[in-house]
Write a protein that holds these residues in place. Structure first.
Motif: not given
Length: 576
Positions: A68-81
């Motif tokens: 199991l690995t997560p997706g990126d539901p928020l298209d989140f980015r701080d310093r890097i994606p």
């Protein structure tokens, strides 16, 4: 599978660890298996892989949901994606996520376990970690084996936003299903456990252990201080703080954790093999001497410092005693003892008044505070979930009179209500003073026994004399009027058995007194075991309903309601 992960870790640069205590660097291999500093014994943070290897039987761990690995539901980015941050963390730790789920054996007994790794994004809980906890609960429920979680987490995963937040709801619901089904859940807190993990499932174990050196709580220290503008105590949220405030059952040094979990898993596993039951060679009774003790003399004797108390009977009647602490709300009252133990090899939950002060933990002469009764209620509920009988040992002049602000009345009432409807055997014994509602809270069950020289009364003789005779000096006269001795109460049908004491009293031969009490407890528990929970509750309700009915009158004629006998031919107040 653990070996595969360990091999991946060993290919990374994470081969040296720095001790915050002695400030020396140590090669990683020198720290296993306990992960304590060779120089100063300070604990290092353990990876999930090392923790599993430390706790479970060698070669028994089988990983579940490894891919199991997560997706990126928020298209989140701080310093890097977020996907890049997650990928780099996987490469650095050799893990796919912040928790490992699997099955294993601890001390030869099968468990489901979820173990967190703080080095993986701070052990944060996102959709995959939440799924693993929920799936672990489902496996435990299906197999009816204990679930064990070992938490080390900074809270919910910020990069997954509300998707991470609602994992708290999902995991809480999964643990609730275990609780409803009576499947045991053990929670171990390791440094640190904060936020979403702590508030959803880590603090909700049937038994909660904190490893020595752990910090745990709702919010981190810095956040609380910045929000409230006040400086917190130095020991805030430490393991000692958690124990003192009743939040955890035990604080366990790391080297003792495998053994402690082995004992708990043995109690929690109902199918575990038990030591053979049987006698200890103790006589079931003695030839009782002619009773000549004045009731007031009995009161003085039962209060005497030399009379054996709870600690003596824990040592002589039971084995493998493991004390559990705390009311899970605000305190741990040492006046009420709760714990797991074995009686002739069979598991029981023991609850008792502990009136002897050991110097460091004042016990108010056996007068419990509300936290003590809340702790007793929690222990009763644990016994019901794990299908373990309850044995209570009563010895108190009464509940603490100066506890109104903490709602003493409601705490005692909840203990009584719980005991009356508990779907597991409840066996009660008065071993000393049985005073008022403080004693009654631990004297509600399927059978009520009293040692020969014990007392049980609605009020102390002094209190009775002060109210009715307007003279506390008439306490001896009041004691005689109250019929508070075991033989009096047995004659009235209010208790089920008088347990013999050695001639002259329990203090003359404490070991023999313990053997006599153990024999009586074994005999009654043998009669109660095997009855279904609903049958126990029905018979207990009938027993309690009949108390005193023989003395209810229509005009000048006593009713027959209290005199009815059950199928065994015993008087209604004795039906068990």
């Amino acid at each position: 599978m653990v070996d595969d992960v360990l091999a991946r870790i060993e290919t990374t640069a994470d081969r040296w660890r720095h001790c915050a205590g002695c400030r020396r660097w140590w090669p990683r291999r020198a720290l296993a298996p306990r992960w304590t500093c060779p120089g100063c014994a300070a604990p290092f943070r353990m990876s999930a892989v090392d923790r599993i290897g430390f706790l479970v039987d060698a070669g028994t761990f089988q990983e579940h949901e490894a891919a199991l690995t997560p997706g990126d539901p928020l298209d989140f980015r701080d310093r890097i994606p977020y996907p890049l941050r997650h990928a780099r963390t996987r490469e650095r730790t050799g893990l796919r996520e912040a928790a490992l789920l699997g099955t294993a054996a601890i001390a030869g007994r099968r468990v489901v376990l979820v173990v967190f790794d703080f080095d993986f994004l701070g052990g944060s809980m996102g959709v995959v970690v939440g799924e693993k906890v929920a799936r672990g609960a489902e496996i435990a429920l299906h197999e009816r084996v204990p679930l064990l979680t070992v938490s080390a987490s900074g809270g919910g995963r910020m990069q997954e936003g509300a998707f991470a937040l609602v994992q708290g709801a999902k995991t809480a619901a999964a643990i609730g299903a275990l609780r409803e089904a009576g499947v045991p859940y053990l929670s171990v807190l390791t440094d640190p456990v904060i936020g979403g993990v702590q508030v959803s499932f880590a603090s909700a174990g049937d038994v909660v252990l904190a490893e020595e050196g752990t910090r745990a709580g709702f919010a981190g220290r810095r956040v609380i201080e910045q929000t409230t503008g006040r400086t917190l105590p130095a020991d805030f949220q430490t393991a000692a703080f958690l124990l003192r405030h009743g939040h955890v059952d035990l604080v366990v040094p790391r080297h003792e954790l495998p053994g402690c979990l082995g004992r708990l898993v043995a109690y929690a596993t109902r199918a575990a093999a038990r030591e053979p039951t049987g006698g200890t060679g103790a006589p079931a009774s003695l030839a009782r001497p002619v009773e000549a003790v004045d009731p007031w003399d009995a009161v003085l004797a039962v209060r005497a410092a030399h009379r054996p108390r709870l600690a003596h009977y824990l040592d002589t009647v039971f084995t493998d005693v493991l004390e559990l602490h705390g009311d899970r709300l605000r305190a741990d009252d040492p006046t009420i003892f709760t714990g797991l133990a074995r009686l002739a090899g069979d598991p029981v939950v023991v609850i008792g008044h502990n009136r002897v002060t050991d110097g460091s933990r004042p016990r108010n002469g056996g007068m419990a505070l509300p936290a003590g009764y809340r702790k007793a209620t929690r222990a009763m509920t644990l016994a019901e979930r794990w299908s373990i009988p309850v044995v209570t040992l009563v010895d108190t002049p009464g509940a603490h009179p100066d506890a109104e602000a903490d709602n003493q009345s409601a705490a005692i009432a909840e203990t009584m209500l719980t005991a009356a409807r508990l779907a597991t055997p409840v066996l009660c014994a008065v071993i000393g003073e049985g005073g008022s509602g403080g004693a009654l809270a631990l004297a509600i069950g399927d059978r009520l026994l009293m040692q020969q020289n014990a007392t049980f009364s609605v009020i102390s003789p002094e209190g009775c004399a002060a109210i009715l005779f307007s003279d506390s000096a008439k306490a001896p006269e009041a004691a005689r009027a109250l019929h508070l001795r075991a033989t009096d109460l047995h004659r009235h049908g209010l208790i089920d058995e008088v347990v013999d004491e050695p001639p002259g009293g329990a203090h003359t031969a404490p070991a023999l007194a313990g053997e006599l009490l153990a024999a009586a407890l074994r005999r009654h528990l043998a009669e109660l075991r095997g009855q279904s929970g609903p049958a126990l509750v029905t018979r207990r309700s009938r027993r309690l309903r009949a108390l005193g009915r023989a003395w209810c009158r229509h005009g000048d004629v006593a009713t027959d309601a209290g005199r009815a006998t059950d199928a065994t031919g015993r008087n209604g107040v004795h039906s068990g």
